[in-house]
Design an enzyme around this catalytic site. Structure first.
Site: not given
Length: 140
Positions: A11, A51, A114, A117, A128
């Protein structure tokens, strides 16, 4: 156990801090092999599409903003029971709950930022992977 594939995103919080290599090293040391990788700047359209499952959730707008705020690294990982292995090495979504030695415990700034993913099932991994990669780009 069979060799399978999963999907991973490093990320914007991690790419901003130049952690791409360190995160990839942890994935590889956990027995996962990177068989496709690309550094991209996710567009709003890509982030909203990727998303879409969270579209009705209150955090959707912030998630899209965050994921388009800087470069990300999209990857296809391969290994024995790849989805589970990747989720184990990532650690809990909330870094405060993540086990020592996991990516999120080591690098995450917050529950939102965080670091990574990862797909939560083999079915979602296929979806994905197909969202970001053509089959001929995966060179395992």
């Amino acid at each position: 156990m069979a060799v399978t594939r999963t999907f991973s995103i490093i990320k914007p919080d991690a790419t901003r801090r130049n952690l791409t290599g360190a995160v990839t090293k942890m994935l590889e040391e956990a027995g996962l092999r990177v068989v496709a990788s690309r550094r991209i700047r996710m567009t709003r359209e890509q982030a909203e599409g990727f998303y879409a499952v969270h579209k009705e959730r209150p955090f959707f707008g912030e998630l899209v903003e965050f994921m388009t705020s800087g470069p990300v690294v999209v990857q296809v990982l391969e290994g024995v029971d790849a989805v589970k292995r990747n989720r184990d090495v990532m650690g809990a979504t909330n870094p405060a709950d993540a086990a020592e030695g996991t990516i999120r415990k080591t690098f995450a700034e917050s529950i939102e930022a965080n670091t990574v993913h990862g797909s939560d099932s083999e079915e979602n991994a296929r979806i994905e992977i197909d969202f970001f990669f053509d089959e001929d780009e995966i060179v395992g």
